[in-house]
Design a protein around this motif. Structure first.
Motif: not given
Ligand SMILES: *Cc1c(COP(=O)(O)O)cnc(C)c1O
Length: 376
Positions: A81-87, A171-178, A214-218, A243-246
């Motif tokens: 929580a401390e490092r990710t800014g979650a509670s 398995p692909v390795g591709c990503m969605f960008e910002r 995380l920032a976008a979802l918050r 772990y999960g941050i909800a």
């Protein structure tokens, strides 16, 4: 003797589940192929292992095995929580992040519910929803082996109950960008639970344009959970911690209802906490892996093997189209002590996924593939 009676008792969803393809163990390959030296490039593990602080944390453990572990993982949740800014109340710990995927499906899915994911996907994004009787929609890649943003937006707009998105993809390795990620969020109705699986977060962070999910979802009023793991970059696959941050503490509380109470054992909690405390070690291994990945891509291209395609990767593995059936190539690699993951899904039987190993193992893989496929 009583298999038929058992078959009558089993839930109808179960016989339809594909068995998880966990691959061959190093020991099995050693004895079956009579090779001494093994290059383990099949499970996306960190070849440099965990921080030395982990060994220290585990050393005193024999004295503590008689007592139950902390059912709430208090210290580890506080540290995350401390490092990710979650509670801490927004953090859930699993026996591997795969078990959080399972809890999510058990808590939220009933027969007939709709789940959206990618194909090819991390197997459990499909298996656990099907286990609950959900309908799983699988979206295809683009011809360039990338996520199809348009198809994702359209399918999300239809309002699946859960969307399971591994970013970057395994398995692909591709990503969605910002920007693409932002468009996904815009397309998603407020009633869909977004499960963003960032198992390769520590690697992908080094890729240009990787979103701060995380920032976008918050910034959104909607249910979501971001999953990460100690199994890959942190080098703790053998101990099973994810772990999960909800989006909200209540989501974690619902997962608690279906969670086995002592789901993260004493050794796992101690090791994860120690690894988390030595971020510098992890970062240095990740940097080496990313350098090695780029080296391997260049070298593979230089082999100029006809038809060979390498999917763009922001993770610690490469998804490679061999342009021929992967079975015989895989056998020839195993005979040389090199374990990769030949993809078995229809339409992908010409692909292998190879994890980035040590410089030595990567060079062995490259040399062997050149030999087998007849490069120069
Ligand atoms: C490896 C992996 C996981 C599972 O990690 P564990 O924490 O070891 O259970 C989850 N999701 C994806 C996409 C993975 O590749």
């Amino acid at each position: 003797m009583n298999a038929a009676a058992i078959r009558e008792l089993v839930r109808p969803e179960v016989p339809a589940l594909a068995p998880y393809n966990a691959g061959l163990s190093s020991q099995a390959v050693r004895s079956r192929y009579g090779v001494e030296q093994i290059a383990r490039l099949a499970s996306n593990e960190n070849p440099f292992g965990a921080s030395p602080a982990v060994a220290q944390a585990l050393a005193g453990l024999a004295l503590r095995v008689g007592t139950y572990p902390d059912a709430n993982c208090t210290a580890l949740r506080a540290a995350i929580a401390e490092r990710t800014g979650a509670s801490a109340e927004q953090v859930v710990i699993g026996n591997g992040s795969e078990s959080i995927l399972q809890m999510l499906c058990q808590a939220f899915l009933s027969p007939g519910d709709r789940v959206l994911t990618q194909r090819p996907a991390f197997g459990l994004h499909e298996i656990y929803p099907r286990m609950m009787g959900a309908q799983v929609e699988l979206l295809a890649l683009t011809p360039a082996l990338e996520f199809d943003l348009g198809a994702w937006c359209e399918a999300l707009a239809r309002g699946p109950k859960i969307a399971m998105l591994a970013n970057p993809s395994n398995p692909v390795g591709c990503m969605f960008e910002r920007q693409g990620f932002a468009r996904l969020l815009e397309a998603t109705p407020a009633g869909t639970l977004l499960v963003i699986d960032e198992a390769y977060y520590e690697y992908a962070q080094r890729a240009r344009g990787f979103p701060d999910a995380l920032a976008a979802l918050r910034a959104q009023q909607r249910p979501w959970i971001v999953l990460r793991t100690f199994s890959k970059a942190w080098g703790l696959a053998g101990l099973r911690v994810g772990y999960g941050i909800a989006s909200d503490a209540s989501l974690v509380q619902w997962l608690d209802r279906v969670r086995t109470p002592f789901n993260v054992n004493e050794a796992a909690q101690a090791a994860a906490l120690a690894a988390w405390g030595d971020e510098a070690f992890m970062a240095q291994t990740v940097a080496q892996t990313v350098t090695q990945r780029e080296w391997l891509v260049q070298q593979l291209r230089a082999l100029a093997l006809p038809g060979l395609r390498i999917a763009p990767s922001a993770a610690n593995f490469l998804f490679i189209d061999l342009a021929r059936p992967n079975g015989p190539v895989n056998e020839a690699l195993l005979a040389r002590g090199i374990i990769v993951k030949p993809w078995k899904e229809a339409g992908f039987e010409s692909f292998i996924r190879v994890s980035i190993g040590t410089a030595e193992d990567n060079a062995r893989f490259l040399g062997a593939l050149g030999e087998i496929l007849g490069g120069h």
